[in-house]
Scaffold this active site. Structure first.
Site, PDB file in Angstrom:
ATOM      1  N   GLY A 263      27.725  10.228  -2.466  1.00  0.00           N
ATOM      2  CA  GLY A 263      27.664   8.890  -3.043  1.00  0.00           C
ATOM      3  C   GLY A 263      27.951   7.795  -2.040  1.00  0.00           C
ATOM      4  O   GLY A 263      27.262   6.767  -2.017  1.00  0.00           O
TER       5      GLY A 263
ATOM      6  N   GLY B 145      28.181  14.991  -6.088  1.00  0.00           N
ATOM      7  CA  GLY B 145      28.824  16.301  -6.169  1.00  0.00           C
ATOM      8  C   GLY B 145      27.824  17.449  -6.224  1.00  0.00           C
ATOM      9  O   GLY B 145      28.017  18.486  -5.592  1.00  0.00           O
TER      10      GLY B 145
ATOM     11  N   ARG C 174      19.401   4.853 -10.868  1.00  0.00           N
ATOM     12  CA  ARG C 174      19.310   6.146 -11.560  1.00  0.00           C
ATOM     13  C   ARG C 174      18.281   6.102 -12.686  1.00  0.00           C
ATOM     14  O   ARG C 174      17.629   7.108 -12.970  1.00  0.00           O
ATOM     15  CB  ARG C 174      20.671   6.542 -12.120  1.00  0.00           C
ATOM     16  CG  ARG C 174      21.568   7.074 -11.031  1.00  0.00           C
ATOM     17  CD  ARG C 174      22.688   7.903 -11.606  1.00  0.00           C
ATOM     18  NE  ARG C 174      23.351   8.627 -10.532  1.00  0.00           N
ATOM     19  CZ  ARG C 174      24.668   8.787 -10.432  1.00  0.00           C
ATOM     20  NH1 ARG C 174      25.459   8.293 -11.344  1.00  0.00           N
ATOM     21  NH2 ARG C 174      25.177   9.473  -9.428  1.00  0.00           N
TER      22      ARG C 174
ATOM     23  N   LYS D 288      38.079  13.262   3.954  1.00  0.00           N
ATOM     24  CA  LYS D 288      38.894  14.473   4.072  1.00  0.00           C
ATOM     25  C   LYS D 288      38.060  15.723   4.301  1.00  0.00           C
ATOM     26  O   LYS D 288      36.889  15.770   3.962  1.00  0.00           O
ATOM     27  CB  LYS D 288      39.684  14.683   2.778  1.00  0.00           C
ATOM     28  CG  LYS D 288      40.690  13.617   2.500  1.00  0.00           C
ATOM     29  CD  LYS D 288      41.382  13.947   1.193  1.00  0.00           C
ATOM     30  CE  LYS D 288      42.367  12.854   0.820  1.00  0.00           C
ATOM     31  NZ  LYS D 288      42.712  12.920  -0.598  1.00  0.00           N
TER      32      LYS D 288
END
Ligand code: ADP
Ligand code: MG
Length: 404
Positions: free
Chosen positions: A361, A384, A39, A204
């Site tokens: 991620g 996200g 990052r 999920k």
């Protein structure tokens, strides 16, 4: 609308710039050292450009989840030290992000120097998008630059509050990483070349429903893998043994199946077979089952070989590929084959000219595990944020930037 004003459009020479970066790097629990500095490396193009232009760079970020309190283990001092190495010049640090001490440090900075502020989330006002906190961040600053795509889906003081203060003056700019992320993500979901396929996995359905809905509105094929497969199979009446089930999402799954079936525009591909095990562990005993033969004790851990074959054919013909979510429990070597095969097929298609954009991620972690990080057009740095963007939502931090 997404043609953001950038640091190349405004003369930043000698200006005091507030740079919101995403320096949220993982730290080793024992040693406190940075375990993955990607990052920080991704932030370098913007930082180096600003320093080269003799701007005074005041950089800020969050790190971890200090929950509005000073947590010494989550100090950005370690990031300042790492940047000193990366930019090959001393980078200054001040152990607060607002207040007199910070104002003084800002005013003492020389052109071509960088100052890193302390973790923004040491103050609850950051997440609360507090007006006063934003004003303090803005103090002594000429230009605001947001390069933190990873937090672009959050309306916080440093991403929205302070950005809006500068937007009024036409000085709320996008950094190079932000531009790059939007360029690739929008190329995948808005300016694509057909055939477009989306590959969706992960554990999920919950959290990815909007993604599935948005993708089904424009993709040619939608491939489903990972744990969410079993909620779809359950919705179709299959026995799924002890596989992960997202019980609450069964109606949603049923709805998606019938909706997509009715419209018949999207080629919706659910696995035909699974790799299963009775225990989730290395060197587990694996069995392959078709959907209608999964026994009571089996846990679906990966897509099966027939599914891999079908997925590969779809991937081979695609011109645009969007991939989010691993195909199986890739963290365990013997359950990683489906994810690896899909990664290889996507890499091959990319090699032949397809645009491939990866988000999430764990998807990024999976291709890093396979040593394949350079084999795709783009791997989003924002988990996200990339999910929300690909779901078709507008991100609050982007709305707070000036457009050209
Ligand atoms: P991303 O971070 O890329 O968006 P997710 O967080 O949605 O992906 O899902 C990643 C997780 O899904 C991984 O930890 C992986 O082990 C898990 N997973 C994949 N397949 C299965 C499965 N069949 N059963 C349980 N978990 C699974
Ligand atoms: Mg994840």
């Amino acid at each position: 609308m997404e043609d953001f004003l950038t640091i190349e459009d405004i003369d930043v020479t000698g200006k005091t710039v507030l740079l919101r970066g995403d320096f949220n790097v993982p730290l080793d629990k024992q040693s406190g050292q940075i375990t993955d500095q990607r990052r920080l490396e991704a932030a370098l193009p913007t930082i180096e450009y600003l320093l080269l232009k003799n701007a005074k760079v005041i950089a800020c970020s969050h790190m971890g989840r200090p929950k509005g309190e000073k947590v010494p283990a989550l100090s950005l001092k370690i990031v300042a030290d790492k940047f000193s190495q990366l930019v090959d010049n001393p980078v200054k640090f001040v152990d607060d992000c607002i207040g007199e001490k910070v104002d003084k440090a800002k005013s003492e900075l020389n052109p071509g120097e960088m100052l890193i502020l302390e973790n923004l989330r040491f103050y609850p006002q950051e997440k609360a998008n507090d007006v006063n906190f934003s004003q303090q961040l803005a103090r002594g600053i000429d230009i605001y630059v947001n390069d933190a795509f990873g937090t672009a889906h959050r309306a916080h003081a440093s991403t929205v509050g302070v950005a809006n203060i500068f937007k009024e003056k036409g000085l709320s700019l996008a950094g190079f990483l932000m531009i790059k992320e939007i360029k690739y993500l929008s190329a995948a979901i808005k300016h694509y070349t057909r055939p477009v396929i989306a590959i969706l996995g992960g554990s999920k359905i919950k959290g990815k429903i909007e993604l599935i809905e948005n993708f089904s509105s424009f993709v040619d094929s939608l491939l489903i893998g990972g744990g969410m497969v079993y909620t779809f199979l359950k919705a179709q009446g299959y026995n799924i043994g002890k596989s992960i089930l997202d019980e609450d999402s069964i109606p949603v799954a049923r709805n998606i199946l019938s909706h997509i079936g009715r419209e018949a525009k999207v080629n919706f591909i659910i696995p035909a077979d699974s790799i299963t095990a009775e225990q989730i562990k290395e060197h587990a005993d694996c069995q392959v089952y078709q959907n209608d033969e999964i026994p009571d004790q089996a846990i679906g851990v990966d897509i099966g070989p027939l599914t891999v074959k079908i997925f590969k054919q779809a991937i081979e013909n695609a011109k645009t590929i969007i991939w989010n979510g691993p195909m199986g429990i890739f963290e365990i070597d013997c359950f990683a084959e489906g994810t690896r095969q899909v990664a290889q097929a996507v890499a091959r298609a990319t090699d032949q000219g397809a645009l491939s954009v990866l988000g999430g991620g764990d998807t990024a972690a999976a291709v890093a595990k396979f040593d394949m990080e350079d084999n795709f057009s783009h791997i989003s740095t924002g988990g996200g944020a990339s999910l929300e963007y690909m779901s078709g939502r507008s991100l609050p931090a982007l709305q707070a930037l000036n457009s050209r």
